[in-house]
Design an enzyme around this catalytic site. Structure first.
Site, mmCIF file in Angstrom:
data_model
loop_
_atom_site.group_PDB
_atom_site.id
_atom_site.type_symbol
_atom_site.label_atom_id
_atom_site.label_comp_id
_atom_site.label_asym_id
_atom_site.label_seq_id
_atom_site.Cartn_x
_atom_site.Cartn_y
_atom_site.Cartn_z
ATOM 1 N N THR A 50 0.845 -1.189 0.000
ATOM 2 C CA THR A 50 0.000 0.000 0.000
ATOM 3 C C THR A 50 0.884 1.244 0.000
ATOM 4 O O THR A 50 2.029 1.211 0.427
ATOM 5 C CB THR A 50 -0.941 0.026 1.219
ATOM 6 O OG1 THR A 50 -0.178 -0.136 2.415
ATOM 7 C CG2 THR A 50 -1.980 -1.082 1.136
ATOM 8 N N ASP A 51 0.325 2.335 -0.480
ATOM 9 C CA ASP A 51 1.026 3.613 -0.533
ATOM 10 C C ASP A 51 0.826 4.395 0.768
ATOM 11 O O ASP A 51 0.046 4.005 1.632
ATOM 12 C CB ASP A 51 0.501 4.458 -1.693
ATOM 13 C CG ASP A 51 0.874 3.882 -3.045
ATOM 14 O OD1 ASP A 51 1.918 3.217 -3.141
ATOM 15 O OD2 ASP A 51 0.111 4.097 -3.995
ATOM 16 N N ARG A 52 1.495 5.528 0.845
ATOM 17 C CA ARG A 52 1.381 6.439 1.989
ATOM 18 C C ARG A 52 -0.082 6.752 2.261
ATOM 19 O O ARG A 52 -0.851 7.050 1.361
ATOM 20 C CB ARG A 52 2.119 7.728 1.678
ATOM 21 C CG ARG A 52 1.883 8.828 2.691
ATOM 22 C CD ARG A 52 2.506 10.140 2.270
ATOM 23 N NE ARG A 52 3.940 10.168 2.494
ATOM 24 C CZ ARG A 52 4.520 10.268 3.698
ATOM 25 N NH1 ARG A 52 3.783 10.324 4.775
ATOM 26 N NH2 ARG A 52 5.823 10.306 3.814
ATOM 27 N N GLY A 53 -0.477 6.634 3.538
ATOM 28 C CA GLY A 53 -1.805 7.033 3.962
ATOM 29 C C GLY A 53 -2.925 6.053 3.657
ATOM 30 O O GLY A 53 -4.066 6.314 4.005
ATOM 31 N N VAL A 54 -2.623 4.936 3.018
ATOM 32 C CA VAL A 54 -3.664 3.974 2.649
ATOM 33 C C VAL A 54 -3.915 3.009 3.804
ATOM 34 O O VAL A 54 -2.981 2.493 4.412
ATOM 35 C CB VAL A 54 -3.261 3.191 1.381
ATOM 36 C CG1 VAL A 54 -4.255 2.092 1.064
ATOM 37 C CG2 VAL A 54 -3.123 4.142 0.205
#
Length: 100
Positions: A50-54
């Site tokens: 997952t990416d940042r903030g997900v």
């Protein structure tokens, strides 16, 4: 022997899943806790990063070796990460390669 983890987390304060030098990542936090509980270094494989903030619910990860006692693992994880299951998996199980 392989182990399978079922995880959930609030990604707000994470720089994503994958380990990154000097950044707080989901993989880094979980591997550190697992290493403490299992008393050996642990490297996770995940079904999908997952990416940042997900955020994630039902994220599957795997690692070589025995499962960690769930209570002990969760005691070391921060409040924005939870292990829902830590269980034996078939030999050679890989969360990325065996994802459905």
């Amino acid at each position: 022997m392989s182990a399978r983890l079922l995880l959930e987390y609030d990604g707000t304060e994470f720089a994503g899943w994958a380990r990154q030098p000097g950044r707080r990542t989901v993989q880094g936090v979980i591997e550190e806790a697992l290493g403490t509980v299992l008393r050996q270094p642990v490297e996770l494989t995940v079904a999908g990063r997952t990416d940042r903030g997900v955020h994630a619910r039902g994220q599957v990860a795997s690692h070589a070796g025995s499962p960690a006692p769930l209570r002990n693992l969760n005691a070391l994880l921060p409040p924005d990460v939870a292990a829902l299951r830590s269980e034996d998996a078939p030999d050679g199980f890989d969360a990325r390669r065996h994802a459905r």
